[in-house]
Write an enzyme that holds these catalytic residues in place. Structure first.
Site: not given
Ligand code: SF4
Length: 489
Positions: A19, A45, A120-121, A261
């Site tokens: 996300c 995402g 997000n998470g 990354y």
């Protein structure tokens, strides 16, 4: 994002961020700016996107399956989201979690008014909390763990919305960077360990929040600072900013894989250029695992900065021995195994004229299942490479992530099944080496990993999960750790 099911076998040979979030308050075209910001976060995402706006009296929302440019494909569509405050979300779903009902921001009408949330998470006790809430009569509209927070806020007995929100978050474990909207304004917050990133910026009188600084760059906003781990920032419609630290002091454990990354190389993370850190990982890798070779070749695109660092440190020339086509769909939007394998060849092609007869060092960011690495090594051999040495800009990925990154179950991770020699044989490389965990920490500016109290979350390399993993523990999976939160007195 979705309830993470650690027992699902997920497609893909890369760990994937699930996300990205963006929010702005005090801007004339808040929804348009949000669409632009989400476009810069598209790498976090690609499956679905949503934007919710508020015009001073009503909330508006549009959510859809697809990329930002597909879902928000006209000025008319954005004009349907009026107001000076908006927030949005891009997501990549886990298996079984797709569908419009899970697309964020989620919205609910609470007793105090409208409440929108973009997350997000991943909440590692979401199933546990959900079971409890359902027993008390809660009715869930989605399979998203984020909806648990809405129910916890709705049922909290505290008098103000802020107190109810904090009360809800105290019950939650895991990783969350949140952007919430109420009729009063915007709330951005980061979990006490700061596992997932979140930054704050300004453009004119508007305040902007985003998962990564690159989204601020793209909308023309200036980076003010990151939201600190455990910090909750409130902005009202007059632009008044207040910062709260309701959770006490913790040792932060931001995700170190963001540096390797996930984040875009043009982002600034924890005050550091992601590009520079990646180059430095290549330097460390060359110091630790030098290969006798003629060329350093990156696996594009994510291996490029580390390959530059490796080449500069080793003195071996850097060359583009693999050319990536930018006109194919990314592999993970084609879920079947066959389609994904075909994509490796469509996406990457060996630069035969360069590699023929040469000893090459291939640099990639990580090995997950190993299938892509094997195909790329074979591609280089087919193109006539005399020797193929693989160097990886992260330690072996031996453990699954439960903090908002899509990983295969542990038994599918190559490094969980094999030692490095066996991995080298599996991918058919002449040699294989990974940067050490201390080398990775040196690249992010530390002297090394502090074993007693690690400075980052590095659980996918070490198994040292920085929070409890209640849902996992309740499923009786003995090979995964459940460690207490590392709290500072
Ligand atoms: S387990 Fe790995 S990918 Fe997940 S948050 Fe920790 S370091 Fe990042």
């Amino acid at each position: 994002m979705n309830f993470t099911n650690p027992f699902l076998d997920r497609d893909g040979d890369k760990l994937r961020e699930e996300c990205g979030v963006f929010g702005v308050i005090g801007a004339k075209d808040a929804a348009s700016m949000t669409a632009l910001g989400l476009h810069a976060l598209q790498h976090r995402g690609q499956e679905a996107v949503g934007i919710t706006s508020f015009d001073g009296s009503e909330f508006y929302s549009h959510r859809g399956i697809g990329h930002v440019a597909q879902v928000f494909n006209s000025a008319e569509r954005l004009a349907e989201l009026p107001g000076a405050m908006a927030s949005g979300h891009v997501r990549y779903s886990t298996t079984g979690g797709s569908g419009l009902r899970n697309v964020q921001p989620l919205f609910a009408d609470l007793a105090s008014g409208g409440f929108s949330i973009a997350h997000n998470g991943n909440i590692s006790n979401a199933m546990h909390l959900k079971r409890d809430l359902v027993q008390k009569g809660a009715i869930f509209q989605s399979t998203s763990d984020t909806e648990v927070i809405i129910h916890l806020v709705a049922t909290s007995r505290y008098p103000t919305l802020l107190d109810r929100f904090v009360d809800a978050l105290r019950m939650v474990e895991g990783a969350y960077s949140l952007i919430c909207m109420t009729s009063e304004g915007m709330i951005a917050c980061r979990d006490p360990l700061g596992i997932r990133p979140l930054v704050m910026g300004r453009i004119g009188d508007a305040i902007v929040f985003a998962s990564e600084s690159v989204a601020l760059d793209v909308v023309g906003a200036e980076l003010i600072r990151q939201i600190e781990p455990g910090e909750l920032v409130q902005v009202d419609h007059k632009g008044t900013i207040s910062s709260h630290r309701p959770f006490g002091n913790f040792n932060a454990r931001p995700c170190i894989f963001e540096h390797v990354y996930f984040s875009r190389p043009d982002s600034v993370l924890d005050g550091q250029s992601v590009y520079n850190v990646r180059k430095q990982i290549g330097v460390e890798l060359a110091k630790e695992s030098l290969a006798a070779a003629d060329l350093v070749i990156p696996v594009p695109d994510s291996g490029v900065p580390a390959a530059i660092g490796y080449a500069q440190q080793s003195g071996i020339p850097f060359e583009l021995g693999i050319i990536r086509s930018h006109y194919v769909g990314r592999t993970f939007i084609q879920p079947s195994d066959g389609a994904r394998h075909a994509d490796v060849k469509r996406k990457h092609n060996a630069n035969r004229a360069l590699v023929e007869g040469k000893r090459i060092v291939l640099i990639d960011d990580s090995i997950v299942r190993g299938t892509t690495s094997m195909k790329i090594v074979q591609m280089m051999r087919d193109a006539g490479a005399a020797e193929v040495h693989m160097r990886i800009a992260s330690p072996p990925t031996e453990h699954s992530c439960f903090y908002g990154v899509d990983t295969p179950e542990r038994s599918k991770l190559l490094a969980a099944r094999m030692d490095i020699q066996a991995m080298a044989e599996f991918i058919q490389a002449d040699s294989l080496a990974f940067v050490s965990i201390d080398g990775l920490y040196r690249a992010v500016g530390e002297a090394g990993r502090n074993k007693g109290c690690a400075q980052y979350c590095d659980a996918c390399f070490t198994g040292d999960y920085p929070t409890r993993l209640t849902d996992l523990a309740e499923r009786d999976t003995p090979d995964l750790l459940t460690l207490p939160i590392n709290r500072v007195a």
